[in-house]
Motif scaffolding. Structure first.
Motif, PDB file in Angstrom:
ATOM      1  N   GLY A  59       0.789  -1.219   0.000  1.00 32.56           N
ATOM      2  CA  GLY A  59       0.000   0.000   0.000  1.00 32.56           C
ATOM      3  C   GLY A  59       0.819   1.266   0.000  1.00 32.56           C
ATOM      4  N   GLU A  60       2.132   1.139  -0.091  1.00 31.47           N
ATOM      5  CA  GLU A  60       2.993   2.323  -0.103  1.00 31.47           C
ATOM      6  C   GLU A  60       3.174   2.917  -1.494  1.00 31.47           C
ATOM      7  OE1 GLU A  60       6.647   1.486   1.833  1.00 31.47           O
ATOM      8  OE2 GLU A  60       5.707   1.063   3.777  1.00 31.47           O
TER       9      GLU A  60
ATOM     10  N   ASP B  40       1.560   3.012  -5.965  1.00 28.17           N
ATOM     11  CA  ASP B  40       0.676   2.582  -7.039  1.00 28.17           C
ATOM     12  C   ASP B  40       1.387   1.524  -7.873  1.00 28.17           C
ATOM     13  OD1 ASP B  40      -1.142   4.523  -6.222  1.00 28.17           O
ATOM     14  OD2 ASP B  40      -0.343   6.024  -7.618  1.00 28.17           O
TER      15      ASP B  40
ATOM     16  N   ARG C  19      -2.051   0.890  -3.824  1.00 30.42           N
ATOM     17  CA  ARG C  19      -3.005   1.995  -3.688  1.00 30.42           C
ATOM     18  C   ARG C  19      -3.907   2.108  -4.908  1.00 30.42           C
ATOM     19  NH1 ARG C  19       1.347   6.128  -1.514  1.00 30.42           N
ATOM     20  NH2 ARG C  19       1.542   6.457  -3.767  1.00 30.42           N
ATOM     21  N   ARG C  20      -3.290   2.125  -6.068  1.00 33.95           N
ATOM     22  CA  ARG C  20      -4.023   2.128  -7.327  1.00 33.95           C
ATOM     23  C   ARG C  20      -3.380   1.110  -8.248  1.00 33.95           C
ATOM     24  NH1 ARG C  20      -4.224   8.069  -9.841  1.00 33.95           N
ATOM     25  NH2 ARG C  20      -2.019   7.942  -9.296  1.00 33.95           N
TER      26      ARG C  20
END
Length: 364
Positions: free
Chosen positions: A184-185, A187, A210-211
């Motif tokens: 999650g750090e 994309d 994240r993306r």
């Protein structure tokens, strides 16, 4: 003597196997159903996938592997992505018995070299190394004879189609993402949205990126990818430079992975990686040429080249998919029976929307 549970189905003496003559056709042959020897399992195939390497290096021409000297196809039953149910176990089998659901790792390594001891049968260099569907009979038949050491458990929550996808494509994508530490750090950018790229997108989502953004040349495959709800956005290569820069404000992606196996695709993955970013190459074939200083050194990039995965990682992936609530089967666009092998391979070779698999309705 093989061990068979009383409720196991009667195993016939013969079956149909699908062979690849190397001229973009398939051939059906009647072959004997094998009897498992020491340390071997007879697995009734529930599902088996068609892999891009089968298309590129066997279906079209099988004289060599990747156009160089290597482990060429030996005229065996095709298919290296099977999962199914054990119907018989040979002597000295210690883990699996009749009735167990398994995924078959697609390489039978020597089991003794350093790579095999780490679970990376794919990198075994012993003369005894054999790939299912390449040097030994594979999964495009009703049954496959598997070495027990090449099998991993298929969780009850997953289907045989899920298992077939884990057997190669999803395992390959998972290893590539593990190498670059997707989290999650940052994309994630996925270049190439064939079956392996779709797998990378789904797993990247499970790992917490994240993306997740995809780049794909084929409009048909972009549309299919968009319909799966895996990607936050998909773009064509023509639009990639402008749109990817806009999405990240010019900062780039913390994690990128190329599943296209093309020089332009690899260039996109590197160019749009952020400073201190991590890049993974998992697509077979082709070349990669780049300017070094500004593109690699000054951005402090870490570049990983990854080839398939290990037995342990494949087993971990199966359990992680259950924990993440993800089903590989979602990326399958077309299902066929073995009787439709000609049509199935032609579709896979002609640019299917997603993954093409053979499915048996007799295995529960």
């Amino acid at each position: 003597m093989t061990t068979v549970e009383q409720d196991s189905p009667v195993v016939p003496e013969t079956m149909t196997g699908i062979y690849l003559p190397g001229d973009s056709t398939t051939e059906r042959r009647t072959v004997s159903v094998p009897t498992p020897g020491p340390g071997q399992l007879l697995v009734e195939v529930g599902a088996a996938g068609i892999c891009g390497t089968d298309i590129s290096y066997i279906y079209r021409e099988y004289k060599t592997h990747r156009g160089i000297d290597g482990p060429a196809y030996r005229g065996v039953v095709s298919g290296h992505e099977p999962s199914g149910r054990v119907v018989a176990a040979g002597p000295n089998c210690a883990r699996f018995t009749a009735g167990d659901r398994v995924i078959v790792y697609h390489i039978a390594g020597c089991g003794l070299c350093d790579n095999c001891r780490r679970g990376y049968y794919i990198s075994c260099t012993a003369d005894s190394r054999e790939s299912y569907g390449w040097q030994r009979d594979g999964g495009n038949a009703r049954y496959v004879l598997a070495e027990e050491r090449t099998c991993v458990p298929l969780p009850e929550e997953l289907s045989y189609i899920d298992g077939a996808l884990i057997a190669c494509g999803f395992g390959t994508a998972y290893e590539g993402l593990r190498r670059i530490g997707v989290s999650g750090e940052g994309d994630l950018l996925v270049v190439g949205l064939g079956p392996v790229g779709l797998a990378a997108g789904m797993i990247g989502r499970g790992m917490g990126a994240r993306r997740v953004v995809g780049v794909e040349l084929s409009e048909v495959r972009r549309t299919w990818a968009d319909s799966l709800g895996i990607f936050d956005a998909t773009v064509s290569p023509d639009e990639a430079d402008a749109l990817l820069t806009e999405m990240t404000g010019g900062a780039g992606f913390g994690f990128t992975i190329d599943a296209s196996g093309s020089a332009p695709g690899r260039t996109t993955a590197v160019q749009h990686a952020a400073e201190w970013g991590h890049v993974s190459f998992i697509g077979e074939g082709g070349r990669f040429d780049t300017e070094v200083s500004d593109t690699l050194l000054h951005k402090q990039l870490t570049l990983h080249a990854s080839w398939v995965t290990s037995l342990q990682a494949m087993s971990d992936l199966a359990h992680n998919l259950v924990a993440w609530g993800l089903r590989p089967e979602a990326v399958v666009s077309d299902r066929f029976s073995l009787d439709q092998a000609e049509e199935a391979f032609a579709l896979a070779a002609g640019g299917s929307r997603g993954k093409v698999v053979f499915v048996s309705n007799s295995v529960r």
